[in-house]
Design a protein around this motif. Structure first.
Motif, mmCIF file in Angstrom:
data_model
loop_
_atom_site.group_PDB
_atom_site.id
_atom_site.type_symbol
_atom_site.label_atom_id
_atom_site.label_comp_id
_atom_site.label_asym_id
_atom_site.label_seq_id
_atom_site.Cartn_x
_atom_site.Cartn_y
_atom_site.Cartn_z
ATOM 1 N N UNK A 229 -31.355 -13.401 3.546
ATOM 2 C CA UNK A 229 -30.572 -13.030 4.713
ATOM 3 C C UNK A 229 -29.125 -13.505 4.571
ATOM 4 N N UNK A 230 -28.940 -14.684 4.063
ATOM 5 C CA UNK A 230 -27.578 -15.194 3.941
ATOM 6 C C UNK A 230 -26.835 -14.490 2.811
ATOM 7 N N UNK A 231 -27.509 -14.071 1.758
ATOM 8 C CA UNK A 231 -26.870 -13.347 0.668
ATOM 9 C C UNK A 231 -26.471 -11.939 1.138
ATOM 10 N N UNK A 232 -27.312 -11.261 1.935
ATOM 11 C CA UNK A 232 -27.012 -9.919 2.425
ATOM 12 C C UNK A 232 -25.763 -9.920 3.285
ATOM 13 N N UNK A 233 -25.564 -10.866 4.106
ATOM 14 C CA UNK A 233 -24.392 -10.953 4.970
ATOM 15 C C UNK A 233 -23.127 -11.239 4.174
ATOM 16 N N UNK A 234 -23.229 -11.874 3.071
ATOM 17 C CA UNK A 234 -22.065 -12.238 2.277
ATOM 18 C C UNK A 234 -21.470 -11.017 1.568
ATOM 19 N N UNK A 235 -22.240 -9.982 1.326
ATOM 20 C CA UNK A 235 -21.772 -8.807 0.593
ATOM 21 C C UNK A 235 -21.352 -7.665 1.508
ATOM 22 N N UNK A 236 -21.509 -7.743 2.790
ATOM 23 C CA UNK A 236 -21.174 -6.658 3.719
ATOM 24 C C UNK A 236 -19.708 -6.727 4.123
ATOM 25 N N UNK A 237 -19.081 -5.539 4.233
ATOM 26 C CA UNK A 237 -17.709 -5.440 4.715
ATOM 27 C C UNK A 237 -17.563 -4.106 5.449
ATOM 28 N N UNK A 238 -16.757 -4.088 6.472
ATOM 29 C CA UNK A 238 -16.535 -2.873 7.254
ATOM 30 C C UNK A 238 -15.095 -2.416 7.092
#
Length: 159
Positions: free
Chosen positions: A17-26
């Motif tokens: 979960x913490x790795x997935x949030x680190x790679x997201x950008x809008x």
């Protein structure tokens, strides 16, 4: 033992979960277009006004023809006519005898039924009637033969 497995699964889930949030950008994507004002005739055919046979002594003659045009929705338009190919010195329109000289002419009037307006788009064409007239006195002494003129009709965006 059960407790260890639970902690291992829980730890792996938190790590993912913490790795997935680190790679997201809008980022915003803006989609744009600009519609320009334009006018055009519905068809490409010339407008023809034919007085037919004029017999001296026949009096004043009138004829009409209709065409259609459209302009972009909401734009103001103007309709104009030039003086034709054979105007006299004062800008009066004249038909010239085929093969004739500059004095072998018949004067005429040409008037559109509208000269300005506001358009509503291509799906609602605007009908334009052109009224032409020739006075009997303008052809009572004319040489026999075919007379013609070409006038440019312009529909344009109003300034």
């Amino acid at each position: 033992m059960m407790n260890k497995g639970f902690n291992l699964v829980m730890g792996a889930t938190l790590l993912l979960m913490s790795m997935g949030g680190a790679y997201a950008a809008d980022k915003n994507v803006q989609v744009k277009a600009k519609v320009v004002g334009t006018c055009d005739f519905v068809d490409a055919n010339d407008v023809v006004i034919d007085f037919g046979t004029l017999t001296p002594g026949g009096g004043d003659q009138t004829k009409s023809a209709t065409t259609s045009f459209w302009c972009s929705n909401g734009v103001n338009y103007t309709v104009s006519l030039d003086n034709g190919l054979n105007p006299d010195g004062g800008g009066k329109r004249q038909m010239l005898l085929s093969g004739g000289t500059a004095t072998d002419v018949i004067g005429y009037t040409l008037t559109p039924d509208k000269t300005t307006g506001t358009a509503t788009g291509q799906s609602t064409p605007i009908s334009l009637t052109l009224d032409a007239g020739v006075k009997g006195t303008d052809y009572q002494d004319a040489k026999i033969g075919d007379y013609n003129d070409t006038v440019i009709l312009t529909v344009d965006l109003a300034p």
